[in-house]
Design an enzyme around this catalytic site. Structure first.
Site, PDB file in Angstrom:
ATOM      1  N   LYS A 188      60.674  67.824  62.902  1.00 57.66           N
ATOM      2  CA  LYS A 188      60.073  67.906  61.575  1.00 57.66           C
ATOM      3  C   LYS A 188      59.586  66.500  61.236  1.00 57.66           C
ATOM      4  CE  LYS A 188      61.040  70.213  57.188  1.00 57.66           C
ATOM      5  NZ  LYS A 188      59.845  71.054  57.152  1.00 57.66           N
TER       6      LYS A 188
HETATM    7  N1  PPE Z   1      57.516  75.720  59.814  1.00 58.53           N
HETATM    8  C1  PPE Z   1      57.054  74.621  59.188  1.00 58.53           C
HETATM    9  C2  PPE Z   1      55.831  73.952  59.688  1.00 58.53           C
HETATM   10  C3  PPE Z   1      57.747  74.132  58.082  1.00 58.53           C
HETATM   11  O1  PPE Z   1      57.298  73.044  57.478  1.00 58.53           O
HETATM   12  C4  PPE Z   1      58.900  74.810  57.633  1.00 58.53           C
HETATM   13  C5  PPE Z   1      59.650  74.319  56.430  1.00 58.53           C
HETATM   14  C6  PPE Z   1      59.334  75.957  58.323  1.00 58.53           C
HETATM   15  C7  PPE Z   1      58.611  76.372  59.418  1.00 58.53           C
HETATM   16  C8  PPE Z   1      60.580  76.700  57.941  1.00 58.53           C
HETATM   17  O2  PPE Z   1      61.720  75.959  58.251  1.00 58.53           O
HETATM   18  P1  PPE Z   1      63.073  76.126  57.432  1.00 58.53           P
HETATM   19  O3  PPE Z   1      62.854  75.506  56.108  1.00 58.53           O
HETATM   20  O4  PPE Z   1      64.079  75.428  58.243  1.00 58.53           O
HETATM   21  O5  PPE Z   1      63.342  77.578  57.320  1.00 58.53           O
HETATM   22  N2  PPE Z   1      58.849  73.643  55.482  1.00 58.53           N
HETATM   23  C9  PPE Z   1      59.468  72.746  54.545  1.00 58.53           C
HETATM   24  C10 PPE Z   1      58.458  71.877  53.838  1.00 58.53           C
HETATM   25  C11 PPE Z   1      57.497  72.549  52.948  1.00 58.53           C
HETATM   26  C12 PPE Z   1      56.652  71.539  52.200  1.00 58.53           C
HETATM   27  O6  PPE Z   1      55.653  71.959  51.613  1.00 58.53           O
HETATM   28  O7  PPE Z   1      56.989  70.358  52.176  1.00 58.53           O
HETATM   29  C13 PPE Z   1      60.366  73.505  53.573  1.00 58.53           C
HETATM   30  O8  PPE Z   1      60.258  74.715  53.444  1.00 58.53           O
HETATM   31  O9  PPE Z   1      61.211  72.860  52.962  1.00 58.53           O
END
Ligand code: PPE
Length: 304
Positions: free
Chosen positions: A157
């Protein structure tokens, strides 16, 4: 965004407005930072952070992939998150840990630069709108492809990866949609700009596998587990763009987005054009779990 009082920065709580960095911070120039997104929910037993240790493990994994050395232990940062929530007296919030390569040498080689760590918390409502959670949102398949793991590591991330997501999001909104879905270089469905994706067909739930170049979402993992516990079959396999069009249901998962139904993609109505029954059942279970209404899932909650 809604400001609160304190931000945890390099080991101490500083006033929100004073949580600043130098303009020559390495990460501002090259994207050399990793972050997390975590949510804390109100429960009957007080505020509870959802899967805090799992998020922190991913934070350290992201840093390791990017060769960023976080100068704290996992336990210290878990405690720092709770301390920051308590200091700001919040019952519910979004939590944003960030580790970044700081000010020092300019140029790409950065191993000598200090690494800064910050943890910010603030109230953040429904990411794709309250109405989106109930009625579903409209998405487009982006003209931008999802970053391939041979270019940068999608499983980290990493801040740098998010230019791809930002471009896709801007495009989707400029075209009148609410969210972008990205295909990977092989043409398979990867994920949303900030969410993982699921589809339902004939009662079976499908989601792309790790090699589809997406972030391995903790909400994705939670949904796979809770759906299986509810008796659904969940299959991880590559999904074609047109399979989304003819799916019975599509939904997105993420910490910010939670479980958001998709009612339209590229002008095609998905299923009945509203939140589908399986999406609704999973969404309800998810919200029950995070709000502490499911004892069987207490191990996913870290009470503040
Ligand atoms: N893919 C991406 C690209 C992503 O950024 C997130 C979270 C996910 C999948 C889902 O991951 P999880 O939160 O572990 O279920 N995106 C984060 C950031 C969003 C933002 O706008 O900043 C979030 O949901 O916190």
């Amino acid at each position: 965004m809604q400001e609160v009082e304190w931000i945890w920065m390099d080991g101490r709580l500083v006033p929100w407005k004073e949580a600043k960095v130098h303009v020559l911070t390495h990460a501002l120039h090259y994207g050399t930072a990793v972050f997390e997104g975590i949510r804390c929910y109100k429960t009957e037993r007080g505020p509870a952070v959802f899967r805090l240790v799992d998020h922190m493990k991913r934070f350290f994994d992201s840093a390791k992939i990017c060769a960023i050395k976080i100068p704290y232990s996992l336990e210290e940062l878990v405690e720092a998150v709770k301390e920051t929530i308590r200091a700001n007296k919040l019952e519910e919030c979004y939590i944003r840990p960030l580790a970044y390569v700081g000010y020092g040498e300019m140029g790409l080689y950065s191993l000598g630069n200090p690494v800064g760590v910050a943890i910010a918390v603030w109230p953040w409502g429904a990411y794709l709108g309250e109405e989106g959670l109930v009625k579903g949102i409209r998405c487009m398949v982006s003209s931008w492809r999802k970053l391939h793991s041979q270019f940068v590591p999608p499983q980290a991330k990493a801040s740098a990866n998010y230019l791809n997501a930002v471009l896709a999001k801007l495009e989707a909104l400029s075209m009148g949609y609410e969210e972008a879905i990205l295909l990977n270089l092989d043409g398979y469905v990867s994920e949303g700009s900030g969410e993982n994706i699921f589809m339902v067909k004939d009662g079976v739930i499908y989601t792309p596998p790790p090699e589809a170049c997406m972030l391995m979402g903790i909400t994705r993992d939670s949904v796979i587990k809770l759906a299986r516990n509810m008796g659904y079959t969940v299959v991880e396999r590559n999904i074609l763009r047109e399979e989304l069009y003819i799916a019975d249901e599509v939904f997105l998962t993420g910490t910010a987005a939670e479980v958001t139904p998709v009612r339209e993609i590229d002008g095609r109505v998905i299923g009945e054009g509203r939140r589908g029954p399986i999406t609704e059942a999973i969404q309800k279970k998810f919200f029950d779990i995070v709000h502490g209404r499911e004892e069987a899932y207490y191990h996913w909650l870290d009470f503040v």
